[in-house]
Write an enzyme that holds these catalytic residues in place. Structure first.
Site, short mmCIF file in Angstrom:
data_model
loop_
_atom_site.label_atom_id
_atom_site.label_comp_id
_atom_site.label_asym_id
_atom_site.label_seq_id
_atom_site.Cartn_x
_atom_site.Cartn_y
_atom_site.Cartn_z
N GLU A 41 1.14 -0.81 -0.11
CA GLU A 41 -0.49 -0.40 0.10
C GLU A 41 0.83 0.92 0.20
O GLU A 41 1.48 1.33 0.13
CB GLU A 41 -0.99 -0.25 1.48
N LYS A 107 -9.95 1.14 -1.65
CA LYS A 107 -10.38 0.49 -0.57
C LYS A 107 -11.40 0.21 0.12
O LYS A 107 -12.41 1.92 0.20
CB LYS A 107 -9.13 1.08 0.34
N CYS A 143 -4.18 -3.10 3.53
CA CYS A 143 -4.43 -2.70 4.99
C CYS A 143 -5.22 -3.28 6.01
O CYS A 143 -5.80 -4.64 6.43
CB CYS A 143 -3.94 -1.59 5.36
#
Length: 265
Positions: A41, A107, A143
């Site tokens: 990321e 995300k 993440c």
């Protein structure tokens, strides 16, 4: 079988520098036989500075630069970047490029936790993404997504045998332990291989960063659907290539019943 490389690095705040790091990492990974090369990321630019001035669309020069590297080495590259959002914020996007593909995953779960407020500057995505490479379906997550088992089960329901998880994991007491448990737990929840590729710990490389930003701890890790760890890196920059066997995914799901025996959701 599918060979997947995890390239653990420390991004700078200069996209052009990070593009060169990706060029070097892809060359090493491809030489090691990787078909898919995963970067963390925020590979385009680390957290800790303004993101909006750096954001580019998927058809912008940075993403096209990564695409050219992927095409040169005939691999699929997954790397975190930032793209403009319609509301003036940015999106935390995984660029997926190479092997005839060029797309992004935005995300879904934003890091409004542990004193951070990612949603102040980042707009969330809302759609899980899967794609097939050499007949094996991969899912994408980023993440903080790893704290949400329903996403990984949704990816499994879409056929994913493995999920790649580029990460810039925030440091702190117990955070490494949480990271390791979460990767293994999501693998068990879904039966998928889970491949977490993190930003290296800047302290390990003597890089000065904003201490208030989640700039990485390293310890990229690969677990299969039984929760077994197949590879793990240390805190500093490094690379590992792992062979992902979809047959292990099927055996894990049959053995645990974690998907077939669901009663809720």
């Amino acid at each position: 079988m599918l060979s997947i490389a995890l390239c653990q690095l420390t991004s700078s705040d200069i996209p052009a520098e990070n593009l060169e790091a990706i060029r070097h990492g892809v060359a090493r990974a491809a030489a090691g036989g990787a078909r898919v090369v995963v970067f963390p990321e925020a590979a385009m630019a680390r957290f800790g500075g303004p993101l909006k001035p750096l954001a580019e669309p998927l058809e912008g020069p940075w993403a096209k630069g990564v695409a050219a590297i992927a095409d040169e080495h005939e691999v699929l590259v997954v790397a975190g970047m930032f793209t403009p959002a319609e509301d003036g914020r940015v999106r935390n996007t995984l660029l997926v490029t190479g092997l005839g593909r060029h797309l992004g995953y935005h995300k879904i779960h934003l890091y409004d936790a542990f004193g951070f407020r990612e949603s102040d500057t980042v707009a969330p995505g809302d759609e899980p993404v899967t794609l097939a490479v050499d007949g094996i379906t991969l899912g994408l997550a980023t993440c903080y997504d790893i704290r949400f088992p329903e996403l990984f089960r949704a990816l499994a329901d879409r056929g994913a045998a493995a999920v790649v998880v580029p990460t810039s994991w925030g440091a702190g007491e117990g955070k490494r332990e949480q990271w390791e448990v979460l990767v293994r737990a999501r693998a068990l929840d879904s039966g998928c291989w889970v491949l977490g590729c993190g930003q290296a710990d800047p302290v390990a490389t003597g890089v000065e960063v904003n201490p208030k930003a989640p700039t990485g701890i390293g310890y990229s890790i690969v677990a299969d659907g039984f929760g077994r760890v197949h590879a793990q890196l240390g805190p500093g920059p490094d690379l590992v290539v792992v062979e992902v066997d979809p047959a292990v995914t099927e055996r894990a799901r049959t053995a645990t019943g974690a998907l077939a025996n669901r009663r809720l959701g």
